[in-house]
Design a protein around this motif. Structure first.
Motif, PDB file in Angstrom:
ATOM      1  N   CYS A  54       0.815  -1.214   0.000  1.00  0.00           N
ATOM      2  CA  CYS A  54       0.000   0.000   0.000  1.00  0.00           C
ATOM      3  C   CYS A  54       0.849   1.266   0.000  1.00  0.00           C
ATOM      4  O   CYS A  54       0.350   2.367   0.247  1.00  0.00           O
ATOM      5  N   LEU A  70      -0.246   4.360  -1.997  1.00  0.00           N
ATOM      6  CA  LEU A  70      -1.410   5.015  -1.390  1.00  0.00           C
ATOM      7  C   LEU A  70      -0.996   5.800  -0.152  1.00  0.00           C
ATOM      8  O   LEU A  70      -1.435   6.933   0.065  1.00  0.00           O
ATOM      9  N   VAL A 113      -6.451   2.751   5.113  1.00  0.00           N
ATOM     10  CA  VAL A 113      -5.562   2.163   4.106  1.00  0.00           C
ATOM     11  C   VAL A 113      -4.710   1.104   4.776  1.00  0.00           C
ATOM     12  O   VAL A 113      -4.086   1.350   5.820  1.00  0.00           O
ATOM     13  N   CYS A 114      -4.674  -0.094   4.187  1.00  0.00           N
ATOM     14  CA  CYS A 114      -3.828  -1.160   4.724  1.00  0.00           C
ATOM     15  C   CYS A 114      -3.230  -1.968   3.592  1.00  0.00           C
ATOM     16  O   CYS A 114      -3.619  -1.844   2.427  1.00  0.00           O
ATOM     17  N   THR A 115      -2.284  -2.825   3.940  1.00  0.00           N
ATOM     18  CA  THR A 115      -1.657  -3.714   2.980  1.00  0.00           C
ATOM     19  C   THR A 115      -2.554  -4.932   2.735  1.00  0.00           C
ATOM     20  O   THR A 115      -3.663  -5.028   3.277  1.00  0.00           O
ATOM     21  N   SER A 116      -2.057  -5.875   1.957  1.00  0.00           N
ATOM     22  CA  SER A 116      -2.880  -7.030   1.583  1.00  0.00           C
ATOM     23  C   SER A 116      -2.841  -8.107   2.661  1.00  0.00           C
ATOM     24  O   SER A 116      -2.034  -8.083   3.587  1.00  0.00           O
ATOM     25  N   THR A 174      -8.060  -1.245   0.595  1.00  0.00           N
ATOM     26  CA  THR A 174      -7.160  -2.357   0.896  1.00  0.00           C
ATOM     27  C   THR A 174      -6.310  -2.682  -0.323  1.00  0.00           C
ATOM     28  O   THR A 174      -6.831  -2.978  -1.398  1.00  0.00           O
ATOM     29  N   ALA A 175      -4.997  -2.614  -0.145  1.00  0.00           N
ATOM     30  CA  ALA A 175      -4.107  -3.050  -1.215  1.00  0.00           C
ATOM     31  C   ALA A 175      -4.222  -4.569  -1.367  1.00  0.00           C
ATOM     32  O   ALA A 175      -4.456  -5.286  -0.394  1.00  0.00           O
TER      33      ALA A 175
END
Length: 586
Positions: free
Chosen positions: A40, A43, A82-85, A110-111
Protein backbone atom coordinates in the motif's frame (compact mmCIF):
# COMPACT_ATOMS: atom_id res chain seq x y z
CA UNK A 1 16.65 0.75 -23.47
CA UNK A 2 14.53 -1.39 -21.10
CA UNK A 3 15.52 0.83 -18.16
CA UNK A 4 14.31 3.93 -20.03
CA UNK A 5 11.01 2.29 -20.89
CA UNK A 6 10.48 1.20 -17.27
CA UNK A 7 11.32 4.68 -15.99
CA UNK A 8 8.75 6.21 -18.34
CA UNK A 9 6.13 3.61 -17.46
CA UNK A 10 6.31 3.97 -13.68
CA UNK A 11 4.51 7.36 -13.51
CA UNK A 12 1.78 6.06 -15.80
CA UNK A 13 1.40 2.94 -13.64
CA UNK A 14 1.09 4.74 -10.32
CA UNK A 15 -0.47 8.10 -11.21
CA UNK A 16 -4.09 6.84 -10.94
CA UNK A 17 -3.20 5.54 -7.46
CA UNK A 18 -1.78 8.93 -6.45
CA UNK A 19 -4.88 10.63 -7.82
CA UNK A 20 -7.06 8.75 -5.33
CA UNK A 21 -5.82 11.20 -2.68
CA UNK A 22 -6.75 14.18 -4.86
CA UNK A 23 -10.25 12.79 -5.47
CA UNK A 24 -10.74 12.25 -1.73
CA UNK A 25 -9.62 15.79 -0.90
CA UNK A 26 -11.93 17.31 -3.54
CA UNK A 27 -14.86 15.36 -2.14
CA UNK A 28 -14.26 16.38 1.47
CA UNK A 29 -12.65 13.18 2.69
CA UNK A 30 -9.69 14.75 4.47
CA UNK A 31 -8.84 12.29 7.27
CA UNK A 32 -7.09 8.98 6.60
CA UNK A 33 -5.92 6.31 9.04
CA UNK A 34 -2.99 4.33 7.64
CA UNK A 35 -1.45 1.04 8.69
CA UNK A 36 2.12 0.16 7.58
CA UNK A 37 2.80 -2.14 4.64
CA UNK A 38 4.72 -2.26 1.36
CA UNK A 39 1.93 -3.09 -1.07
CA UNK A 40 0.00 0.00 0.00
CA UNK A 41 3.09 2.27 -0.15
CA UNK A 42 1.90 4.34 -3.12
CA UNK A 43 -1.41 5.01 -1.39
CA UNK A 44 0.32 5.88 1.88
CA UNK A 45 2.67 8.36 0.21
CA UNK A 46 -0.16 9.86 -1.83
CA UNK A 47 -2.18 10.63 1.30
CA UNK A 48 0.74 11.64 3.53
CA UNK A 49 2.11 14.12 0.99
CA UNK A 50 -1.23 15.65 0.07
CA UNK A 51 -1.44 19.12 1.65
CA UNK A 52 -5.17 18.96 2.39
CA UNK A 53 -5.29 15.55 4.07
CA UNK A 54 -4.64 14.74 7.72
CA UNK A 55 -3.13 11.30 8.24
CA UNK A 56 -2.54 9.01 11.21
CA UNK A 57 -0.49 5.83 11.16
CA UNK A 58 -1.68 3.05 13.48
CA UNK A 59 -0.04 -0.36 13.31
CA UNK A 60 -2.90 -2.52 14.62
CA UNK A 61 -5.53 -2.55 11.88
CA UNK A 62 -8.31 -3.59 14.25
CA UNK A 63 -7.63 -0.57 16.43
CA UNK A 64 -7.05 1.67 13.40
CA UNK A 65 -10.55 0.99 12.09
CA UNK A 66 -12.21 1.85 15.41
CA UNK A 67 -10.12 5.04 15.69
CA UNK A 68 -11.35 5.96 12.21
CA UNK A 69 -14.92 5.36 13.35
CA UNK A 70 -14.42 7.75 16.28
CA UNK A 71 -13.04 10.37 13.90
CA UNK A 72 -15.96 9.95 11.51
CA UNK A 73 -18.55 10.17 14.29
CA UNK A 74 -17.23 13.57 15.35
CA UNK A 75 -16.56 15.08 11.92
CA UNK A 76 -19.80 13.66 10.49
CA UNK A 77 -17.89 13.06 7.28
CA UNK A 78 -16.24 9.97 5.80
CA UNK A 79 -12.84 8.76 6.97
CA UNK A 80 -10.63 6.48 4.88
CA UNK A 81 -8.58 3.48 6.01
CA UNK A 82 -5.56 2.16 4.11
CA UNK A 83 -3.83 -1.16 4.72
CA UNK A 84 -1.66 -3.71 2.98
CA UNK A 85 -2.88 -7.03 1.58
CA UNK A 86 -3.76 -10.23 3.44
CA UNK A 87 -5.10 -10.57 6.96
CA UNK A 88 -4.63 -6.82 7.53
CA UNK A 89 -7.91 -6.27 5.71
CA UNK A 90 -9.70 -8.88 7.83
CA UNK A 91 -8.74 -7.00 10.97
CA UNK A 92 -10.96 -4.11 9.90
CA UNK A 93 -14.02 -6.37 10.06
CA UNK A 94 -15.23 -5.78 13.66
CA UNK A 95 -15.23 -2.00 13.19
CA UNK A 96 -16.80 -2.33 9.75
CA UNK A 97 -19.74 -4.26 11.21
CA UNK A 98 -20.10 -1.74 14.06
CA UNK A 99 -19.99 1.21 11.66
CA UNK A 100 -22.55 -0.45 9.39
CA UNK A 101 -25.13 -0.72 12.18
CA UNK A 102 -24.29 2.72 13.56
CA UNK A 103 -24.54 4.41 10.13
CA UNK A 104 -20.93 5.66 10.17
CA UNK A 105 -19.23 6.31 6.79
CA UNK A 106 -15.86 4.56 6.47
CA UNK A 107 -14.01 3.97 3.20
CA UNK A 108 -11.70 0.96 3.44
CA UNK A 109 -8.93 0.98 0.82
CA UNK A 110 -7.16 -2.36 0.90
CA UNK A 111 -4.11 -3.05 -1.22
CA UNK A 112 -4.21 -6.47 -2.87
CA UNK A 113 -2.15 -8.88 -4.93
CA UNK A 114 -2.84 -8.92 -8.69
CA UNK A 115 -5.75 -11.28 -9.39
CA UNK A 116 -3.62 -13.96 -11.06
CA UNK A 117 -1.76 -14.53 -7.78
CA UNK A 118 -4.80 -15.17 -5.60
CA UNK A 119 -4.77 -18.73 -4.17
CA UNK A 120 -1.24 -19.33 -5.50
CA UNK A 121 0.44 -19.50 -2.07
CA UNK A 122 2.03 -16.10 -2.45
CA UNK A 123 2.69 -14.20 0.77
CA UNK A 124 0.00 -12.01 2.32
CA UNK A 125 -2.55 -13.16 -0.24
CA UNK A 126 -6.16 -13.97 0.58
CA UNK A 127 -9.51 -13.54 -1.20
CA UNK A 128 -10.12 -9.86 -0.60
CA UNK A 129 -12.94 -9.09 -2.99
CA UNK A 130 -16.23 -8.78 -1.06
CA UNK A 131 -14.31 -9.58 2.13
CA UNK A 132 -16.77 -7.65 4.33
CA UNK A 133 -19.81 -9.46 2.99
CA UNK A 134 -23.13 -7.78 3.66
CA UNK A 135 -21.82 -5.35 6.28
CA UNK A 136 -20.98 -2.69 3.71
CA UNK A 137 -23.03 -0.67 1.24
CA UNK A 138 -20.77 -1.24 -1.72
CA UNK A 139 -17.70 -3.19 -2.85
CA UNK A 140 -15.44 -1.85 -5.62
CA UNK A 141 -12.51 -3.51 -7.40
CA UNK A 142 -10.04 -1.19 -9.13
CA UNK A 143 -8.15 -2.24 -12.26
CA UNK A 144 -4.68 -3.72 -11.89
CA UNK A 145 -3.45 -2.19 -15.16
CA UNK A 146 -3.80 1.50 -16.06
CA UNK A 147 -2.19 1.39 -19.48
CA UNK A 148 -5.53 2.03 -21.23
CA UNK A 149 -7.38 5.35 -20.66
CA UNK A 150 -10.59 3.47 -19.90
CA UNK A 151 -8.95 1.83 -16.89
CA UNK A 152 -7.92 5.26 -15.56
CA UNK A 153 -11.50 6.47 -16.07
CA UNK A 154 -12.84 3.37 -14.29
CA UNK A 155 -10.59 3.87 -11.28
CA UNK A 156 -11.58 7.51 -10.85
CA UNK A 157 -15.25 6.72 -11.33
CA UNK A 158 -15.23 3.93 -8.77
CA UNK A 159 -13.50 5.99 -6.10
CA UNK A 160 -16.13 8.70 -6.63
CA UNK A 161 -18.95 6.17 -6.44
CA UNK A 162 -17.54 4.63 -3.27
CA UNK A 163 -17.36 7.96 -1.42
CA UNK A 164 -20.81 9.01 -2.68
CA UNK A 165 -22.29 5.70 -1.56
CA UNK A 166 -20.71 6.00 1.89
CA UNK A 167 -22.36 9.35 2.65
CA UNK A 168 -25.79 9.22 1.06
CA UNK A 169 -29.06 9.28 3.05
CA UNK A 170 -28.00 6.22 5.05
CA UNK A 171 -24.24 6.50 5.70
CA UNK A 172 -22.29 3.25 6.00
CA UNK A 173 -18.89 1.71 5.18
CA UNK A 174 -17.77 0.90 1.64
CA UNK A 175 -14.81 -1.13 0.41
CA UNK A 176 -12.36 -0.28 -2.39
CA UNK A 177 -10.02 -3.17 -3.16
CA UNK A 178 -6.90 -2.09 -5.05
CA UNK A 179 -4.63 -4.69 -6.68
CA UNK A 180 -1.10 -3.27 -7.02
CA UNK A 181 1.94 -4.65 -8.81
CA UNK A 182 5.56 -4.02 -7.94
CA UNK A 183 7.48 -1.73 -7.74
CA UNK A 184 5.83 -0.43 -4.57
CA UNK A 185 8.02 2.59 -3.88
CA UNK A 186 8.91 5.58 -6.07
CA UNK A 187 12.54 6.11 -6.97
CA UNK A 188 14.36 8.94 -5.16
CA UNK A 189 14.13 11.23 -8.18
CA UNK A 190 10.38 10.72 -8.64
CA UNK A 191 8.10 13.46 -7.37
CA UNK A 192 4.60 12.80 -6.11
CA UNK A 193 2.14 15.06 -7.87
CA UNK A 194 -1.61 15.04 -8.38
CA UNK A 195 -3.48 15.62 -11.62
CA UNK A 196 -5.74 18.66 -11.45
CA UNK A 197 -8.22 17.24 -13.94
CA UNK A 198 -9.20 14.18 -11.90
CA UNK A 199 -12.72 12.93 -12.36
CA UNK A 200 -15.17 14.29 -9.78
CA UNK A 201 -18.79 13.11 -9.56
CA UNK A 202 -20.82 15.41 -7.33
CA UNK A 203 -24.11 14.35 -5.79
CA UNK A 204 -26.64 17.11 -5.31
CA UNK A 205 -28.25 16.34 -1.97
CA UNK A 206 -32.00 16.58 -1.63
CA UNK A 207 -33.89 15.94 1.58
CA UNK A 208 -36.78 13.52 1.32
CA UNK A 209 -40.15 15.08 2.16
CA UNK A 210 -43.78 13.96 2.39
CA UNK A 211 -46.51 15.29 0.17
CA UNK A 212 -49.62 16.92 1.61
CA UNK A 213 -52.00 13.94 1.15
CA UNK A 214 -49.53 11.69 2.98
CA UNK A 215 -49.22 14.18 5.83
CA UNK A 216 -52.99 14.43 6.09
CA UNK A 217 -53.34 10.65 6.38
CA UNK A 218 -50.71 10.55 9.10
CA UNK A 219 -52.31 13.44 10.98
CA UNK A 220 -55.69 11.69 10.80
CA UNK A 221 -54.15 8.59 12.35
CA UNK A 222 -52.38 10.72 14.96
CA UNK A 223 -55.66 12.39 15.92
CA UNK A 224 -57.51 9.08 16.01
CA UNK A 225 -55.18 7.56 18.60
CA UNK A 226 -55.33 8.61 22.22
CA UNK A 227 -52.15 7.22 23.80
CA UNK A 228 -48.98 8.06 21.89
CA UNK A 229 -45.36 7.27 22.75
CA UNK A 230 -42.09 8.29 21.07
CA UNK A 231 -39.12 5.94 21.57
CA UNK A 232 -35.66 7.16 20.56
CA UNK A 233 -32.99 4.61 19.68
CA UNK A 234 -29.28 5.33 19.50
CA UNK A 235 -28.87 8.65 17.72
CA UNK A 236 -26.23 11.41 17.56
CA UNK A 237 -26.81 14.73 19.29
CA UNK A 238 -29.00 16.94 17.06
CA UNK A 239 -29.98 20.35 18.43
CA UNK A 240 -32.68 20.96 15.81
CA UNK A 241 -34.27 17.58 16.48
CA UNK A 242 -34.25 18.17 20.23
CA UNK A 243 -35.96 21.54 19.71
CA UNK A 244 -38.78 19.92 17.72
CA UNK A 245 -39.19 17.12 20.28
CA UNK A 246 -39.22 19.65 23.11
CA UNK A 247 -42.11 21.51 21.48
CA UNK A 248 -44.08 18.28 21.02
CA UNK A 249 -43.60 17.38 24.67
CA UNK A 250 -44.40 20.81 26.04
CA UNK A 251 -47.39 21.64 23.85
CA UNK A 252 -48.90 18.19 23.26
CA UNK A 253 -47.69 16.25 26.30
CA UNK A 254 -46.34 13.33 24.27
CA UNK A 255 -43.98 11.18 26.37
CA UNK A 256 -40.59 10.41 24.84
CA UNK A 257 -38.50 7.47 26.10
CA UNK A 258 -34.79 7.46 25.36
CA UNK A 259 -31.82 5.43 26.58
CA UNK A 260 -28.70 7.40 27.41
CA UNK A 261 -27.29 6.68 23.93
CA UNK A 262 -30.28 8.42 22.28
CA UNK A 263 -28.89 11.82 23.35
CA UNK A 264 -32.32 12.97 24.52
CA UNK A 265 -31.33 13.56 28.15
CA UNK A 266 -31.31 17.28 27.32
CA UNK A 267 -35.13 17.23 27.21
CA UNK A 268 -36.53 18.34 30.60
CA UNK A 269 -39.57 16.07 30.19
CA UNK A 270 -37.73 13.15 28.61
CA UNK A 271 -38.24 9.68 30.10
CA UNK A 272 -34.76 8.36 30.93
CA UNK A 273 -35.27 6.18 34.03
CA UNK A 274 -37.47 3.59 32.32
CA UNK A 275 -34.92 0.83 32.91
CA UNK A 276 -35.59 1.26 36.64
CA UNK A 277 -39.38 1.42 36.68
CA UNK A 278 -40.05 -1.17 33.95
CA UNK A 279 -38.32 -3.91 35.94
CA UNK A 280 -39.90 -7.20 36.96
CA UNK A 281 -41.43 -5.76 40.13
CA UNK A 282 -43.67 -3.49 38.04
CA UNK A 283 -44.58 -6.00 35.33
CA UNK A 284 -48.26 -5.82 36.33
CA UNK A 285 -48.29 -2.19 35.17
CA UNK A 286 -46.89 -2.89 31.70
CA UNK A 287 -50.25 -2.94 29.88
CA UNK A 288 -50.87 0.59 31.14
CA UNK A 289 -47.59 1.80 29.64
CA UNK A 290 -48.35 0.47 26.16
CA UNK A 291 -49.31 3.13 23.59
CA UNK A 292 -51.87 2.88 20.83
CA UNK A 293 -49.46 4.69 18.49
CA UNK A 294 -45.70 4.09 18.83
CA UNK A 295 -43.34 6.42 16.93
CA UNK A 296 -39.66 5.41 16.80
CA UNK A 297 -36.46 6.71 15.29
CA UNK A 298 -32.76 5.89 15.58
CA UNK A 299 -30.99 2.56 15.94
CA UNK A 300 -30.57 0.16 18.86
CA UNK A 301 -31.97 0.23 22.39
CA UNK A 302 -30.18 -0.72 25.60
CA UNK A 303 -33.24 -1.35 27.78
CA UNK A 304 -34.31 -4.97 27.56
CA UNK A 305 -37.28 -4.21 29.84
CA UNK A 306 -38.61 -1.66 27.34
CA UNK A 307 -38.17 -4.02 24.41
CA UNK A 308 -39.88 -6.93 26.16
CA UNK A 309 -42.79 -4.75 27.28
CA UNK A 310 -43.46 -3.38 23.80
CA UNK A 311 -43.20 -6.85 22.28
CA UNK A 312 -45.67 -8.30 24.74
CA UNK A 313 -48.16 -5.41 24.66
CA UNK A 314 -47.99 -4.29 21.07
CA UNK A 315 -49.26 -0.93 19.85
CA UNK A 316 -51.98 -0.75 17.25
CA UNK A 317 -49.77 1.39 15.00
CA UNK A 318 -46.00 1.67 14.88
CA UNK A 319 -44.38 4.36 12.74
CA UNK A 320 -40.62 4.26 12.24
CA UNK A 321 -38.97 7.46 11.03
CA UNK A 322 -35.71 7.19 9.10
CA UNK A 323 -34.14 7.14 5.65
CA UNK A 324 -32.66 3.65 5.97
CA UNK A 325 -33.89 1.22 3.33
CA UNK A 326 -33.93 -1.78 5.65
CA UNK A 327 -35.98 -1.13 8.80
CA UNK A 328 -35.80 -3.35 11.86
CA UNK A 329 -39.14 -4.50 13.29
CA UNK A 330 -37.71 -4.51 16.83
CA UNK A 331 -41.09 -4.69 18.59
CA UNK A 332 -42.83 -6.95 16.03
CA UNK A 333 -45.42 -4.24 15.48
CA UNK A 334 -44.18 -2.12 12.57
CA UNK A 335 -47.01 -0.76 10.43
CA UNK A 336 -45.47 2.29 8.71
CA UNK A 337 -41.95 3.14 7.57
CA UNK A 338 -41.76 6.89 6.96
CA UNK A 339 -38.54 7.41 4.95
CA UNK A 340 -37.59 10.94 6.00
CA UNK A 341 -35.12 12.32 8.49
CA UNK A 342 -36.36 12.57 12.07
CA UNK A 343 -35.56 16.30 12.32
CA UNK A 344 -37.75 17.07 9.31
CA UNK A 345 -40.54 14.77 10.46
CA UNK A 346 -40.91 16.01 14.02
CA UNK A 347 -40.47 19.67 13.06
CA UNK A 348 -43.15 19.36 10.38
CA UNK A 349 -45.40 17.34 12.67
CA UNK A 350 -45.32 20.02 15.35
CA UNK A 351 -45.91 22.75 12.79
CA UNK A 352 -48.91 20.96 11.25
CA UNK A 353 -50.41 20.08 14.63
CA UNK A 354 -49.97 23.65 15.80
CA UNK A 355 -51.70 25.03 12.70
CA UNK A 356 -54.50 22.47 12.79
CA UNK A 357 -55.25 23.04 16.46
CA UNK A 358 -55.23 26.79 15.96
CA UNK A 359 -57.88 26.41 13.25
CA UNK A 360 -59.95 23.96 15.29
CA UNK A 361 -59.65 25.98 18.47
CA UNK A 362 -58.66 22.85 20.42
CA UNK A 363 -57.18 23.21 23.87
CA UNK A 364 -54.53 21.04 25.41
CA UNK A 365 -56.16 18.52 27.74
CA UNK A 366 -54.82 16.52 30.62
CA UNK A 367 -53.22 13.28 29.40
CA UNK A 368 -53.41 10.38 31.91
CA UNK A 369 -51.16 8.21 29.72
CA UNK A 370 -48.39 10.83 29.60
CA UNK A 371 -48.85 11.54 33.30
CA UNK A 372 -48.36 7.84 34.09
CA UNK A 373 -44.99 7.84 32.30
CA UNK A 374 -43.94 11.14 33.87
CA UNK A 375 -44.94 10.13 37.40
CA UNK A 376 -42.99 6.88 37.27
CA UNK A 377 -40.00 8.57 35.66
CA UNK A 378 -39.86 11.17 38.42
CA UNK A 379 -40.18 8.52 41.13
CA UNK A 380 -37.44 6.44 39.53
CA UNK A 381 -35.19 9.48 39.16
CA UNK A 382 -35.53 10.28 42.85
CA UNK A 383 -34.89 6.63 43.71
CA UNK A 384 -31.66 6.58 41.66
CA UNK A 385 -30.46 9.89 43.10
CA UNK A 386 -31.05 8.85 46.71
CA UNK A 387 -30.21 5.15 46.63
CA UNK A 388 -28.28 4.51 49.90
CA UNK A 389 -24.95 3.43 48.43
CA UNK A 390 -23.25 4.48 51.68
CA UNK A 391 -25.02 1.61 53.46
CA UNK A 392 -23.36 -0.90 51.14
CA UNK A 393 -19.82 -1.93 50.35
CA UNK A 394 -18.25 0.26 47.67
CA UNK A 395 -19.40 -0.94 44.22
CA UNK A 396 -18.99 -0.06 40.56
CA UNK A 397 -22.60 1.18 40.39
CA UNK A 398 -21.81 3.81 43.03
CA UNK A 399 -18.54 4.66 41.28
CA UNK A 400 -20.18 5.18 37.88
CA UNK A 401 -22.85 7.40 39.42
CA UNK A 402 -20.15 9.54 41.02
CA UNK A 403 -18.15 9.75 37.78
CA UNK A 404 -21.19 10.77 35.72
CA UNK A 405 -22.19 13.45 38.22
CA UNK A 406 -18.78 15.07 37.85
CA UNK A 407 -18.42 14.80 34.08
CA UNK A 408 -17.49 18.10 32.42
CA UNK A 409 -20.69 19.86 31.37
CA UNK A 410 -19.66 20.18 27.72
CA UNK A 411 -17.64 17.00 27.34
CA UNK A 412 -18.11 13.82 25.35
CA UNK A 413 -18.89 10.49 26.97
CA UNK A 414 -18.04 7.06 25.55
CA UNK A 415 -19.54 3.98 27.17
CA UNK A 416 -18.11 0.50 26.70
CA UNK A 417 -20.46 -2.45 26.44
CA UNK A 418 -21.50 -5.03 29.05
CA UNK A 419 -22.08 -3.37 32.43
CA UNK A 420 -20.65 0.13 31.84
CA UNK A 421 -23.37 1.16 29.40
CA UNK A 422 -26.09 -0.50 31.51
CA UNK A 423 -25.08 1.26 34.73
CA UNK A 424 -24.92 4.55 32.86
CA UNK A 425 -28.42 3.93 31.54
CA UNK A 426 -29.69 3.48 35.11
CA UNK A 427 -27.90 6.62 36.31
CA UNK A 428 -28.74 8.91 33.39
CA UNK A 429 -27.57 12.49 32.83
CA UNK A 430 -29.29 15.57 34.21
CA UNK A 431 -30.50 18.03 31.57
CA UNK A 432 -29.62 20.99 33.79
CA UNK A 433 -26.03 20.03 34.62
CA UNK A 434 -25.10 18.31 31.33
CA UNK A 435 -27.15 20.06 28.62
CA UNK A 436 -24.55 19.56 25.90
CA UNK A 437 -22.87 16.30 26.90
CA UNK A 438 -22.87 13.99 23.89
CA UNK A 439 -22.96 10.24 24.44
CA UNK A 440 -21.50 7.48 22.28
CA UNK A 441 -21.31 3.70 22.56
CA UNK A 442 -20.53 0.86 20.19
CA UNK A 443 -24.09 -0.46 20.27
CA UNK A 444 -24.28 -1.33 16.60
CA UNK A 445 -23.08 -4.85 17.34
CA UNK A 446 -22.68 -4.31 21.13
CA UNK A 447 -19.27 -5.99 21.27
CA UNK A 448 -16.59 -5.17 23.82
CA UNK A 449 -13.94 -4.77 21.12
CA UNK A 450 -12.86 -1.33 20.01
CA UNK A 451 -14.22 0.87 22.79
CA UNK A 452 -10.79 2.29 23.73
CA UNK A 453 -9.86 2.90 20.09
CA UNK A 454 -13.17 4.59 19.27
CA UNK A 455 -12.76 6.93 22.24
CA UNK A 456 -9.22 7.74 21.10
CA UNK A 457 -10.54 8.65 17.65
CA UNK A 458 -13.17 10.88 19.23
CA UNK A 459 -10.58 12.62 21.42
CA UNK A 460 -8.38 13.25 18.38
CA UNK A 461 -11.32 14.81 16.53
CA UNK A 462 -12.43 16.98 19.49
CA UNK A 463 -9.20 18.30 21.04
CA UNK A 464 -10.96 21.15 22.89
CA UNK A 465 -13.32 18.88 24.83
CA UNK A 466 -12.74 16.32 27.56
CA UNK A 467 -13.55 12.86 26.20
CA UNK A 468 -14.35 10.32 28.92
CA UNK A 469 -14.45 6.57 28.37
CA UNK A 470 -16.12 4.45 31.05
CA UNK A 471 -15.14 0.83 30.50
CA UNK A 472 -14.95 -2.52 32.24
CA UNK A 473 -11.75 -4.49 32.60
CA UNK A 474 -12.37 -7.09 29.90
CA UNK A 475 -13.27 -4.46 27.30
CA UNK A 476 -10.25 -2.36 28.32
CA UNK A 477 -7.65 -5.11 28.19
CA UNK A 478 -9.19 -6.55 25.03
CA UNK A 479 -8.57 -3.23 23.26
CA UNK A 480 -5.40 -2.15 25.03
CA UNK A 481 -3.80 -1.64 21.61
CA UNK A 482 -6.10 1.35 21.23
CA UNK A 483 -3.47 3.18 23.29
CA UNK A 484 -0.62 1.90 21.09
CA UNK A 485 -0.12 4.85 18.77
CA UNK A 486 1.71 8.15 18.68
CA UNK A 487 -1.36 10.38 18.87
CA UNK A 488 -2.84 9.92 22.35
CA UNK A 489 -4.37 13.33 23.06
CA UNK A 490 -4.26 14.98 26.49
CA UNK A 491 -8.06 15.43 26.54
CA UNK A 492 -8.66 11.65 26.86
CA UNK A 493 -9.91 10.34 30.21
CA UNK A 494 -10.30 6.58 30.78
CA UNK A 495 -12.31 5.34 33.78
CA UNK A 496 -11.54 1.65 34.18
CA UNK A 497 -13.97 -0.36 36.33
CA UNK A 498 -11.82 -3.34 37.25
CA UNK A 499 -13.65 -6.13 39.09
CA UNK A 500 -11.14 -8.64 37.67
CA UNK A 501 -13.88 -10.55 35.86
CA UNK A 502 -16.63 -10.35 33.29
CA UNK A 503 -19.08 -9.15 35.92
CA UNK A 504 -22.14 -9.22 33.68
CA UNK A 505 -22.16 -13.03 33.79
CA UNK A 506 -22.74 -12.91 37.55
CA UNK A 507 -25.82 -10.74 36.93
CA UNK A 508 -27.68 -12.14 33.93
CA UNK A 509 -29.81 -15.23 34.24
CA UNK A 510 -28.20 -18.51 33.28
CA UNK A 511 -24.44 -18.29 33.79
CA UNK A 512 -24.67 -17.06 37.39
CA UNK A 513 -26.26 -20.39 38.37
CA UNK A 514 -23.60 -22.59 36.76
CA UNK A 515 -20.72 -24.14 38.78
CA UNK A 516 -18.37 -23.14 35.94
CA UNK A 517 -19.25 -19.44 36.34
CA UNK A 518 -15.91 -18.10 37.58
CA UNK A 519 -13.58 -19.95 35.20
CA UNK A 520 -15.55 -20.20 31.98
CA UNK A 521 -17.95 -17.24 31.98
CA UNK A 522 -16.54 -14.52 34.22
CA UNK A 523 -13.00 -15.52 33.11
CA UNK A 524 -11.43 -14.01 36.21
CA UNK A 525 -8.13 -12.22 35.61
CA UNK A 526 -5.54 -10.62 37.95
CA UNK A 527 -4.46 -7.68 35.77
CA UNK A 528 -4.38 -4.03 36.70
CA UNK A 529 -3.67 -1.08 34.41
CA UNK A 530 -0.69 0.53 36.13
CA UNK A 531 1.84 -0.96 33.70
CA UNK A 532 -0.38 -0.12 30.74
CA UNK A 533 -0.58 3.50 31.86
CA UNK A 534 3.19 3.61 32.26
CA UNK A 535 3.81 2.00 28.85
CA UNK A 536 1.61 4.51 27.03
CA UNK A 537 2.40 7.56 29.19
CA UNK A 538 -0.99 8.11 30.84
CA UNK A 539 -1.33 9.75 34.24
CA UNK A 540 -2.49 6.91 36.48
CA UNK A 541 -4.65 6.83 39.60
CA UNK A 542 -6.01 3.90 41.63
CA UNK A 543 -9.25 3.96 43.64
CA UNK A 544 -10.42 1.19 45.98
CA UNK A 545 -12.98 2.99 48.16
CA UNK A 546 -15.49 5.86 47.99
CA UNK A 547 -13.29 8.30 49.91
CA UNK A 548 -10.42 7.90 47.43
CA UNK A 549 -12.83 8.26 44.51
CA UNK A 550 -14.15 11.62 45.71
CA UNK A 551 -10.61 12.82 46.37
CA UNK A 552 -9.31 11.91 42.89
CA UNK A 553 -12.27 12.74 40.63
CA UNK A 554 -11.93 16.53 40.61
CA UNK A 555 -8.27 16.42 39.61
CA UNK A 556 -8.97 13.64 37.10
CA UNK A 557 -11.18 15.89 34.97
CA UNK A 558 -8.89 18.92 35.16
CA UNK A 559 -7.10 19.80 31.89
CA UNK A 560 -3.52 18.57 31.64
CA UNK A 561 -0.74 17.79 29.23
CA UNK A 562 -1.25 14.00 29.39
CA UNK A 563 -4.21 11.65 28.97
CA UNK A 564 -5.37 10.16 32.27
CA UNK A 565 -6.47 6.73 33.46
CA UNK A 566 -8.39 6.21 36.69
CA UNK A 567 -8.65 2.55 37.74
CA UNK A 568 -11.47 1.72 40.16
CA UNK A 569 -11.20 -1.70 41.78
CA UNK A 570 -14.33 -3.41 43.09
CA UNK A 571 -15.59 -6.91 43.84
CA UNK A 572 -17.68 -8.75 41.27
CA UNK A 573 -19.65 -10.44 44.06
CA UNK A 574 -20.40 -7.12 45.78
CA UNK A 575 -21.36 -5.48 42.49
CA UNK A 576 -23.94 -8.16 41.75
CA UNK A 577 -25.41 -7.92 45.25
CA UNK A 578 -25.75 -4.11 45.15
CA UNK A 579 -27.37 -4.16 41.71
CA UNK A 580 -29.79 -6.88 42.83
CA UNK A 581 -30.88 -4.79 45.82
CA UNK A 582 -31.22 -1.70 43.61
CA UNK A 583 -33.48 -3.52 41.15
CA UNK A 584 -35.65 -5.05 43.83
CA UNK A 585 -35.92 -1.90 45.89
CA UNK A 586 -38.01 0.23 43.56
Amino acid sequence: MSRVILKNLIPMIIQPLLNIAEICARKGLTQVVLSPGSRCAHLVLAFVRHPQIKTYTITDERSAAFVAMGLAQQSQSPVALVCTSGSAALNYAPAVAEAYYQRVPLVMMTADRPPEWIDQLDGQTIRQQNIYGRHIKGSFQLPVDFSHPDAVWQAGRQVNEAINRAVDDTPAPVHVNIPIREPFYPTPEQEVHYDRDVKIIEVISQQATLDKPTWNRLLDQWDATENKLIVAGQYPYDAALLKALHHLQEDYNVPLVGDIISNTHQLPRGIQYHDTFLGQSTAHLHPSFCPELLVTYGQSLISKSLKLMLRQYRPRYHWHIGTETQVADTFQSLTHHIPVRPTYFFSQLFSDLDFKNMLDGEQDEDNPFANLWQDHNQRAGRYVAHFPFAEHTFSEFEAIQAVMQQLPAHGLLHLANSMAVRYANFVGLDHATHPETKVFANRGTSGIDGSVSTAVGTALAAPDQIVTLITGDLAFFYDRNGLWNNYLPPNLRVVLMNNHAGGIFRIIKGPKDQPELEEYFETQQPLNAQNTARDFNLTYGLVQDRAALQTQLAAFFEPGDQPKLLEIETSSVTNAAVLKEFREGF
